[in-house]
Design a protein around this motif. Sequence first.
Motif, short mmCIF file in Angstrom:
data_model
loop_
_atom_site.label_atom_id
_atom_site.label_comp_id
_atom_site.label_asym_id
_atom_site.label_seq_id
_atom_site.Cartn_x
_atom_site.Cartn_y
_atom_site.Cartn_z
N ARG A 29 4.55 32.16 -11.02
CA ARG A 29 5.28 32.51 -9.81
C ARG A 29 6.56 31.71 -9.61
N ASP A 95 0.36 46.88 -16.18
CA ASP A 95 -0.63 47.78 -15.57
C ASP A 95 -0.02 49.18 -15.45
N GLU A 96 -0.76 50.10 -14.80
CA GLU A 96 -0.32 51.50 -14.80
C GLU A 96 0.99 51.73 -14.03
N TYR A 97 1.23 50.94 -12.97
CA TYR A 97 2.48 51.09 -12.22
C TYR A 97 3.67 50.71 -13.11
N GLN A 98 3.54 49.55 -13.77
CA GLN A 98 4.62 49.09 -14.65
C GLN A 98 4.81 50.04 -15.83
N LYS A 172 15.36 47.68 -7.88
CA LYS A 172 14.31 47.42 -6.90
C LYS A 172 13.41 46.29 -7.43
N GLU A 174 10.59 42.89 -6.71
CA GLU A 174 9.23 42.73 -6.21
C GLU A 174 9.25 42.16 -4.80
N SER A 175 8.20 42.51 -4.04
CA SER A 175 8.09 41.92 -2.71
C SER A 175 7.37 40.57 -2.84
N GLU A 178 1.25 37.88 -1.44
CA GLU A 178 0.45 37.52 -0.26
C GLU A 178 -0.93 37.10 -0.70
N ARG B 27 -4.39 40.19 -1.62
CA ARG B 27 -3.91 41.18 -2.60
C ARG B 27 -4.22 40.71 -4.02
N GLN B 28 -4.03 39.41 -4.23
CA GLN B 28 -4.26 38.85 -5.56
C GLN B 28 -5.72 39.02 -5.98
N VAL B 36 -5.15 44.94 -12.04
CA VAL B 36 -3.71 45.24 -11.99
C VAL B 36 -2.97 44.03 -11.44
N HIS B 37 -1.65 44.13 -11.40
CA HIS B 37 -0.83 43.06 -10.86
C HIS B 37 -0.86 43.12 -9.33
N TYR B 38 -0.75 41.95 -8.67
CA TYR B 38 -0.82 41.98 -7.20
C TYR B 38 0.30 42.78 -6.56
N GLN B 39 1.45 42.87 -7.27
CA GLN B 39 2.57 43.66 -6.74
C GLN B 39 2.18 45.14 -6.67
N THR B 40 1.39 45.58 -7.63
CA THR B 40 0.98 46.99 -7.67
C THR B 40 0.13 47.34 -6.44
N TYR B 43 2.52 47.90 -3.67
CA TYR B 43 3.19 49.21 -3.76
C TYR B 43 2.24 50.33 -3.29
N ARG B 46 1.76 50.24 0.56
CA ARG B 46 2.93 50.75 1.29
C ARG B 46 3.21 52.23 1.00
N GLU B 48 4.19 53.46 -1.79
CA GLU B 48 5.31 53.63 -2.72
C GLU B 48 4.83 54.10 -4.09
N TYR B 49 3.53 54.00 -4.31
CA TYR B 49 2.98 54.42 -5.60
C TYR B 49 1.58 54.98 -5.38
N PRO B 51 -1.92 55.66 -6.99
CA PRO B 51 -2.65 55.18 -8.17
C PRO B 51 -3.33 56.32 -8.93
#
Lengths: 178, 77
Positions: A29, A95-98, A172, A174-175, A178, B27-28, B36-40, B43, B46, B48-49, B51
């Motif tokens: 991070r 992962d699938e999003y990436q 865009k 990353e947020s 959390e 989230r983590q 998956v990644h915590y960013q996913t 998303y 929100r 935005e994606y 699954p």
Amino acid sequence: MNSKSLEERVEVFGKNFDTSVRAWVSNDRSLNFLRTTSARLILSTITVLALYGIPAYQMFYRGVSIWLYVGALVLCVLLQKLSIRFAFDDDSQIDEYQHERRNRAYRRAYKRVATILALAIILVAENGFSLKQSLGSGFRYSFDLGSENWVFLGVFVCGLFVVQKYLSWGIKGESRAE
Amino acid sequence: MGRKSKQEEERVANRIEELRTQAGLSRQELADQVGVHYQTIGYIERGEYSPSLVLALKIAAVLDKSVEQVFQIEEDK
């Protein structure tokens, strides 16, 4: 026999080391500052300036070192890789999003590279045609950049292919975690 | 008049954030459990994606709910 096993061990060590470093860099991070939207915007701007700006400067003013151009592109690619967590390098780390975002970036990159190359060919052809029209049929068009600029052009074309997928990834970022 | 884009056609709402908070998961932690990644997760929360079915099933299983309780197709307003 011994040398083969040593080779195998070195290969396995190299592979493991590479995967570990990538996994660490991808998940660490402390590098998140490179992954925000503003960081990606700055990084993309710098990458575009390096890719197009340096050869453009060389064409008009000359005297730019080729190593400066290569170094700038390598640095940009490295920062881009860190910024998107090596998404183009290792399938097992994403992962699938990436995965989906990476595929979209590839599609965009192919379109952009094709458009840029087509425009460049049209521009060169049109330039030669106009000159021939104005100077008469005895005119022979030669596209001679000089050896130094040919090297720049070669690096530019390679850079265009390598860098375009990172630019096509989008700004865009990353947020916050959390 | 034209065809709606896939995103417009398939707006999926979800209750992941609410259910995750109820379950006391970050989230983590949720991301680690579903692989998956915590960013996913962010998303997805929100909207935005959307699954894949497999990921949706995994998330629902971790949250101990059925997929329908976690994800719903959003009604057009």
